[in-house]
Design an enzyme around this catalytic site. Structure first.
Site, short mmCIF file in Angstrom:
data_model
loop_
_atom_site.label_atom_id
_atom_site.label_comp_id
_atom_site.label_asym_id
_atom_site.label_seq_id
_atom_site.Cartn_x
_atom_site.Cartn_y
_atom_site.Cartn_z
N LYS A 79 4.31 33.43 71.20
CA LYS A 79 4.67 32.01 71.13
C LYS A 79 6.12 31.90 70.67
O LYS A 79 6.59 32.68 69.84
CB LYS A 79 3.74 31.26 70.17
CG LYS A 79 2.29 31.27 70.60
CD LYS A 79 2.08 30.43 71.84
CE LYS A 79 0.62 30.41 72.27
NZ LYS A 79 0.14 31.68 72.83
N ASP A 80 6.80 30.90 71.20
CA ASP A 80 8.22 30.74 70.95
C ASP A 80 8.50 30.27 69.53
O ASP A 80 7.69 29.60 68.91
CB ASP A 80 8.79 29.72 71.95
CG ASP A 80 10.26 29.95 72.24
OD1 ASP A 80 11.02 30.17 71.28
OD2 ASP A 80 10.64 29.90 73.41
N ARG A 81 9.68 30.62 69.07
CA ARG A 81 10.14 30.16 67.76
C ARG A 81 10.44 28.67 67.77
O ARG A 81 10.16 27.96 66.80
CB ARG A 81 11.38 30.96 67.37
CG ARG A 81 12.11 30.42 66.15
CD ARG A 81 13.41 31.18 65.94
NE ARG A 81 14.26 30.54 64.96
CZ ARG A 81 15.53 30.86 64.76
NH1 ARG A 81 16.09 31.81 65.48
NH2 ARG A 81 16.25 30.23 63.86
N ARG A 358 17.83 26.69 73.85
CA ARG A 358 18.42 27.87 74.47
C ARG A 358 19.89 27.67 74.85
O ARG A 358 20.49 28.55 75.43
CB ARG A 358 17.62 28.26 75.71
CG ARG A 358 16.20 28.64 75.39
CD ARG A 358 15.46 29.20 76.58
NE ARG A 358 14.06 29.39 76.27
CZ ARG A 358 13.56 30.44 75.63
NH1 ARG A 358 14.36 31.41 75.24
NH2 ARG A 358 12.27 30.53 75.38
N SER A 365 15.14 33.32 71.26
CA SER A 365 13.87 33.69 70.64
C SER A 365 12.95 34.27 71.69
O SER A 365 13.20 34.20 72.87
CB SER A 365 13.21 32.47 69.99
OG SER A 365 12.75 31.57 70.97
#
EC number: 5.4.99.27
Length: 367
Positions: A79-81, A358, A365
């Site tokens: 899972k993304d930060r 991003r 991340s």
């Protein structure tokens, strides 16, 4: 073949521009578990809600809390930060004695559920993910955007691998080529180079990127030809919600009905050694799409690495897709996707969505 190709849109031209993840709360992801915990065993199963922390960071934190090696921590997916996410972790505690759970709670992380289970949580052991995404600074005609969302719900979308698979600026594909013993020249041609030796985790990441790039290239050809969700002679069919593949077999009313109700989907290659599962027209498209020098180099490298031919559905239908306008420029989307599918594929069919998390270099991340 470009490292960061511009993908075609199956539903037509973009209908909006917007910003995503201006704050972490704009990107919420909840894992949908694949099983109920046994309630016994020596693995403490924690459901963790976290903000601004990726999976690897939390796994390391849990290992330190439990006083065990990181290999004793299990999780189903990354899972993304830059999000608010809920996911399960397993913590191996052979003596079934857990440290104080409250020590894990802070402003950015909370344990919302805990129980025991009889085995370590394995990668991929989830039913899917539910997303609540908030798009801000939306520019576009609301009626046209609403119509596009209804079309997506009815027809589905191409099942792209998201840009997260390919690293910053698509660099993982070039790195995979280097691992396979190739370097790209300024004119785009490939030249031999010493093969790069990498750690197993890095090697796995680059093998996945190479496979994903080849799949996306085949899917691009099918979208451009307008048959990404339609049958071709020689099609290999994938059952919805599984990895089971069957065919080719003659087109029939039964197949037509199953395709219409999303029980089966056309499939594309996850490249490896062995024969393509499809044949005839479907195979001809795949071979033609992957005939350029870079694709051939990636194909050869994947085969030499020991991967076997597999398939992935070309079509994806977001489950329970709903939307609400929070104000004239703020759109909230809710939907669920199977494991391995990307929310960015849904957003791409709407238009150009800038990911604020991003844009800045320091925001990188894991996906």
């Amino acid at each position: 073949m470009s490292d960061s190709p511009v993908l075609p849109r199956a539903h037509g031209a973009a209908v909006l521009t917007a910003a995503m993840r201006s704050v972490a709360e704009d990107f919420q992801v909840d894992e949908l578990p694949a099983f109920d915990a046994s309630g016994e065993g020596e693995h403490l199963l924690l459901t963790v809600r976290k903000r601004g922390q990726n999976t690897a960071y939390v796994a390391k934190r849990l290992a330190q809390w439990a006083g065990i090696a990181e290999m004793g921590i299990g999780y189903a997916g990354l899972k993304d930060r830059h999000a608010v996410t809920t996911q399960r972790f397993s913590v191996h505690l052979p003596k079934r004695i857990a440290p104080d759970l409250s020590a894990l709670d802070d402003d950015d992380m909370q344990v919302v559920e805990h129980t025991w289970h009889n085995r370590k949580l394995q990668r991929g052991a989830l039913h899917g993910n539910r997303f609540v995404l908030t798009l801000r600074e939306v520019v576009g005609d609301q009626a046209v955007i609403d119509a596009r969302l209804h079309a997506i719900a009815a027809r589905g979308i191409p099942n792209w691998f998201g840009e997260q698979r390919f690293g910053r600026d698509g660099g993982n594909v070039a790195a995979a080529l280097a691992m396979f013993g190739h370097t790209r020249q300024p004119d785009g041609t490939l030249a031999p180079a010493p093969k790069r030796r990498l750690r197993n985790d890095q090697r796995s990441l680059l093998l996945s990127a190479a496979r994903s790039a080849l799949f996306n290239q085949v899917l691009t050809a099918r979208v451009e030809q307008g048959n990404w969700d339609a049958p071709l002679d020689g099609e290999a069919w994938m059952l919805d919600g599984s990895r089971s593949v069957f065919g080719p077999e003659p087109w029939s009313e039964v197949l037509a009905e199953r395709l219409a109700r999303f029980d089966i989907h056309p499939s594309g290659p996850l490249w490896g050694a062995g024969e393509l599962r499809c044949s005839a027209d479907a195979a001809a498209i795949e071979q033609a799409a992957l005939s350029d020098p870079q694709s051939l180099a990636l194909r050869t490298g994947l085969e030499a690495a020991g991967l076997k031919q597999e398939r992935r559905a070309l079509r994806l239908r977001p489950q329970g897709l709903a939307h609400a306008w929070l104000d004239a420029q703020t759109l909230q989307l809710t939907f669920a996707l199977p494991p391995g599918c990307y929310a960015t594929a849904v957003l791409w069919e709407l238009g150009e969505v800038v990911d604020a998390a991003r844009v800045a270099p320091q925001s990188r991340s894991e996906g």
